[in-house]
Design a protein around this motif. Structure first.
Motif, PDB file in Angstrom:
ATOM      1  N   ARG A   1       0.745  -0.702   0.189  1.00  0.00           N
ATOM      2  CA  ARG A   1      -0.019   0.162  -0.153  1.00  0.00           C
ATOM      3  C   ARG A   1       0.683   1.286   0.396  1.00  0.00           C
ATOM      4  NH1 ARG A   1      -2.491  -3.138   3.987  1.00  0.00           N
ATOM      5  NH2 ARG A   1      -1.425  -1.385   5.616  1.00  0.00           N
ATOM      6  N   MET A   2       1.880   1.196   0.517  1.00  0.00           N
ATOM      7  CA  MET A   2       2.814   2.313   0.810  1.00  0.00           C
ATOM      8  C   MET A   2       3.603   2.447  -0.432  1.00  0.00           C
ATOM      9  SD  MET A   2       6.687   2.265   2.950  1.00  0.00           S
ATOM     10  CE  MET A   2       7.259   1.574   1.743  1.00  0.00           C
ATOM     11  N   ALA A   3       4.408   1.593  -1.217  1.00  0.00           N
ATOM     12  CA  ALA A   3       4.668   2.090  -2.117  1.00  0.00           C
ATOM     13  C   ALA A   3       3.246   2.515  -3.257  1.00  0.00           C
ATOM     14  CB  ALA A   3       5.328   0.104  -2.776  1.00  0.00           C
ATOM     15  N   TYR A   4       2.176   2.094  -3.200  1.00  0.00           N
ATOM     16  CA  TYR A   4       1.517   2.205  -4.734  1.00  0.00           C
ATOM     17  C   TYR A   4       1.094   3.612  -3.991  1.00  0.00           C
ATOM     18  CZ  TYR A   4      -3.188   2.975  -6.506  1.00  0.00           C
ATOM     19  OH  TYR A   4      -4.886   3.561  -6.498  1.00  0.00           O
ATOM     20  N   ASP A   5       1.075   4.025  -2.918  1.00  0.00           N
ATOM     21  CA  ASP A   5       1.066   5.674  -2.508  1.00  0.00           C
ATOM     22  C   ASP A   5       2.076   6.397  -2.817  1.00  0.00           C
ATOM     23  OD1 ASP A   5      -1.662   5.185  -0.784  1.00  0.00           O
ATOM     24  OD2 ASP A   5      -0.633   4.513   0.773  1.00  0.00           O
TER      25      ASP A   5
ATOM     26  N   ASP B   1       1.365  10.423  -2.559  1.00  0.00           N
ATOM     27  CA  ASP B   1       0.180  10.352  -1.454  1.00  0.00           C
ATOM     28  C   ASP B   1       1.991   9.988  -0.711  1.00  0.00           C
ATOM     29  OD1 ASP B   1      -0.702  11.288   0.838  1.00  0.00           O
ATOM     30  OD2 ASP B   1      -2.678   9.680  -0.360  1.00  0.00           O
ATOM     31  N   VAL B   2       1.932  10.969  -0.596  1.00  0.00           N
ATOM     32  CA  VAL B   2       3.560  10.735   0.783  1.00  0.00           C
ATOM     33  C   VAL B   2       2.973  10.533   2.754  1.00  0.00           C
ATOM     34  CG1 VAL B   2       6.042  11.565   2.284  1.00  0.00           C
ATOM     35  CG2 VAL B   2       4.922  11.924  -0.366  1.00  0.00           C
ATOM     36  N   VAL B   3       2.179  11.289   2.497  1.00  0.00           N
ATOM     37  CA  VAL B   3       0.978  11.306   3.425  1.00  0.00           C
ATOM     38  C   VAL B   3       0.428  10.653   3.948  1.00  0.00           C
ATOM     39  CG1 VAL B   3      -0.768  12.409   5.129  1.00  0.00           C
ATOM     40  CG2 VAL B   3       0.981  13.693   4.161  1.00  0.00           C
ATOM     41  N   THR B   4      -0.537   9.454   3.189  1.00  0.00           N
ATOM     42  CA  THR B   4      -1.287   8.132   3.357  1.00  0.00           C
ATOM     43  C   THR B   4      -0.396   6.993   3.297  1.00  0.00           C
ATOM     44  OG1 THR B   4      -3.365   9.398   2.102  1.00  0.00           O
ATOM     45  CG2 THR B   4      -3.020   6.833   2.085  1.00  0.00           C
ATOM     46  N   ALA B   5       1.470   7.360   2.253  1.00  0.00           N
ATOM     47  CA  ALA B   5       2.244   6.391   2.301  1.00  0.00           C
ATOM     48  C   ALA B   5       2.789   5.735   3.900  1.00  0.00           C
ATOM     49  CB  ALA B   5       3.236   6.284   1.099  1.00  0.00           C
ATOM     50  N   PHE B   6       3.552   7.146   4.338  1.00  0.00           N
ATOM     51  CA  PHE B   6       3.297   7.386   5.748  1.00  0.00           C
ATOM     52  C   PHE B   6       2.397   6.850   6.842  1.00  0.00           C
ATOM     53  CE2 PHE B   6       4.475   9.823   9.885  1.00  0.00           C
ATOM     54  CZ  PHE B   6       5.577   9.036  10.390  1.00  0.00           C
TER      55      PHE B   6
END
Length: 146
Positions: A74-78, A83-88
């Motif tokens: 999910r982090m890679a997708y974001d 979308d760095v905030v959602t990846a974080f």
């Protein structure tokens, strides 16, 4: 030929700097191509939605416990979508520590390989303890918080 000058049976000559460079370029190209294919697939496959064809985490699938890498897809997708905030939010430790560590190791490997040298990353016993300790604390913390 002098017996002292003979190579032992089965001995392999060390590769030349040019051979190491060629191998580095070949492996880097294959890695880049594989990564690009994976990124194209992930770009069109939203792991935030159920029913997507993605590899599940074996630990979470069998025990229900989140491992330290859970949320990495999910982090890679974001990150691919900016979308760095959602990846974080998906996996903050992997983003803050894992991505820079991987970038350092790959960059060091490329630098050494293109100079015709071998690169063997090594962690000391203390380094292994630190990595495993961070992973254990992160796994416990994220499973207690929910």
């Amino acid at each position: 030929m002098n017996p002292a000058q003979r190579e032992p049976v089965g001995a392999v000559a060390a590769p030349t700097a040019a051979a190491i460079r060629r191998r580095t370029v070949r492996v880097a190209g294959l890695g880049l191509a594989g990564g690009a294919l994976g990124a194209v697939y992930l770009w069109h496959t939203n792991p935030h939605r159920p029913g997507q064809v993605l590899l599940p985490c074996p630990l979470k699938m069998t025990t229900g416990i989140l491992c330290p890498l859970c949320g990495g897809t999910r982090m890679a997708y974001d990150l691919l979508h900016g979308d760095v905030v959602t990846a974080f939010h998906d996996n903050m430790v992997l983003l803050a520590l894992g991505v820079p560590a991987l970038a350092y190791v790959v960059g060091s490997w490329l630098n050494a390989g293109l100079r015709g040298r071998y690169f063997r990353p090594r962690l000391s016993a203390r380094g292994n303890a630190v990595v495993l300790g961070i992973a254990a604390v992160w796994m416990i913390a994220r499973n207690l918080v929910g």
